[in-house]
Design a protein around this motif. Sequence first.
Motif, PDB file in Angstrom:
ATOM      1  N   GLU A  69      10.830  20.243 -25.835  1.00 35.30           N
ATOM      2  CA  GLU A  69      12.344  20.273 -25.338  1.00 35.30           C
ATOM      3  C   GLU A  69      12.388  20.410 -23.872  1.00 35.30           C
ATOM      4  N   GLY A  70      11.653  21.375 -23.129  1.00 38.20           N
ATOM      5  CA  GLY A  70      11.331  21.655 -21.793  1.00 38.20           C
ATOM      6  C   GLY A  70      10.553  20.595 -20.826  1.00 38.20           C
ATOM      7  N   VAL A  72      10.940  17.169 -21.892  1.00 41.63           N
ATOM      8  CA  VAL A  72      11.855  16.187 -21.980  1.00 41.63           C
ATOM      9  C   VAL A  72      13.061  16.496 -20.896  1.00 41.63           C
ATOM     10  N   ASP A  73      13.428  17.690 -20.709  1.00 40.09           N
ATOM     11  CA  ASP A  73      14.349  18.122 -19.995  1.00 40.09           C
ATOM     12  C   ASP A  73      13.938  17.695 -18.354  1.00 40.09           C
ATOM     13  N   ILE A  74      12.628  18.033 -18.048  1.00 36.15           N
ATOM     14  CA  ILE A  74      12.140  18.032 -16.655  1.00 36.15           C
ATOM     15  C   ILE A  74      12.097  16.375 -16.473  1.00 36.15           C
ATOM     16  N   SER A  76      13.872  13.842 -17.731  1.00 37.59           N
ATOM     17  CA  SER A  76      15.097  13.321 -17.687  1.00 37.59           C
ATOM     18  C   SER A  76      15.686  13.787 -16.404  1.00 37.59           C
ATOM     19  N   ARG A  77      15.524  14.771 -15.680  1.00 38.21           N
ATOM     20  CA  ARG A  77      15.943  15.232 -14.502  1.00 38.21           C
ATOM     21  C   ARG A  77      14.904  14.501 -13.267  1.00 38.21           C
ATOM     22  N   TYR A  85      14.475   9.992 -22.991  1.00 32.54           N
ATOM     23  CA  TYR A  85      13.049  10.716 -23.505  1.00 32.54           C
ATOM     24  C   TYR A  85      13.540  11.302 -24.655  1.00 32.54           C
ATOM     25  N   SER A  86      12.692  11.256 -25.565  1.00 34.88           N
ATOM     26  CA  SER A  86      12.869  12.022 -26.810  1.00 34.88           C
ATOM     27  C   SER A  86      11.305  12.409 -27.089  1.00 34.88           C
ATOM     28  N   TYR A  87      11.193  13.814 -27.728  1.00 35.55           N
ATOM     29  CA  TYR A  87       9.879  14.117 -28.203  1.00 35.55           C
ATOM     30  C   TYR A  87      10.007  14.209 -29.757  1.00 35.55           C
ATOM     31  N   ALA A 312       4.960  17.956 -18.397  1.00 37.36           N
ATOM     32  CA  ALA A 312       5.925  16.741 -17.865  1.00 37.36           C
ATOM     33  C   ALA A 312       5.222  15.920 -16.592  1.00 37.36           C
TER      34      ALA A 312
END
Length: 359
Positions: A69-70, A72-74, A76-77, A85-87, A312
């Motif tokens: 989750e972390g 993918v969040d990075i 995406s930004r 992005y998905s994991y 990431a």
Amino acid sequence: MMNMGGPRTLDDVGPFLQNIFLDRDIIKLPAQRLLGQFIANRRVNKVKDQYRQIGGGSPIEKWTRIQGEGMVDILSRTKPDAGLYSYYVGFRYTEPSISTALESMVKDGIDHVIAFTQYQQYSSSTTGSNFNELYRAQKRLDPQSKLRWSFIDRWGSHPQLIAAFADRVEDQVKKLTEGVRHTTPIIFSAHSLPLNVVDRGDTYVSEVGGTVAYVIDELRRRGVNNPYRLTWQSAVGPLRWLGPQTESAIEAYGSIGVKSLVMVPIAFTSDHIETLFELDIEYGEVAEKAGISQYLRAEALNDYAPFIGALATIVKEHIDCGFPTNPQLLLPDPGPESEQTVLTRKWIASQNESRLASG
């Protein structure tokens, strides 16, 4: 995000052990199905008790999802131009399995998949086994090869990973009492391998040693000059395994008067049975009996923000470079290998060739 996994509950311990001891990529036994089943059944109650002592199951799925989750969040930004992005979590020996992850990808209409091993040092018995299972699942669940694949197969020398490990080690060194802070040995411990795997040329030993060397260089740069050694843990079964064993090293240092140790799980990034039980509880008791009064263990990387940032960055670099396949992954070991490994390598090479052909 691929790894070995771990039992969610005590009821999952038996199937978990059976899957491990029936996997000829990790351990080759005569009459594998019979002897592997026998070893798994013989160990199940003991291993259940170990998991009971760390809370009743493995936390590795929890940590992997937090990391995913972390990451993918990075991404995406910081790299929104590459799309959404998905994991997915794909474990080798437990659910969520590689097959379960692949089924979800097909259902979700995913186009490109990065098979990202969470073993930072490559071995045919870990990442290789995961890729073999991925090949089998892909042939069964995606026979028309709608999914395009690329591979991150090793990353044990990545600078951000090295810095994160060094942070964790330095934190423990600072906790040592002043009189031994600069002389306490740092013991890097990694999961052992059967010697027949090492003898055929598996790169794991050299890659773990490389990670240790990079971490030590970073620690030296920070002024941490403690002596260090690399040892090996978790040997099971009748085969000969790589040594020296971590438990024996602890006993040996205690016998010569060493009173403090800093333990570092250098081949593990998330807490699981090998850190929480083996290093913390089992070897902690060994250290106490050996007269070692300060026995410290570097924290696993788990949800450490710099580590998630490293994940990431590794993916971003893979995308920026055009999804390359590491030449190391396409080079066979000099020793004998299984027919399945040959097939998997050909499949990986074909994915790479398709990527190059499409530009």
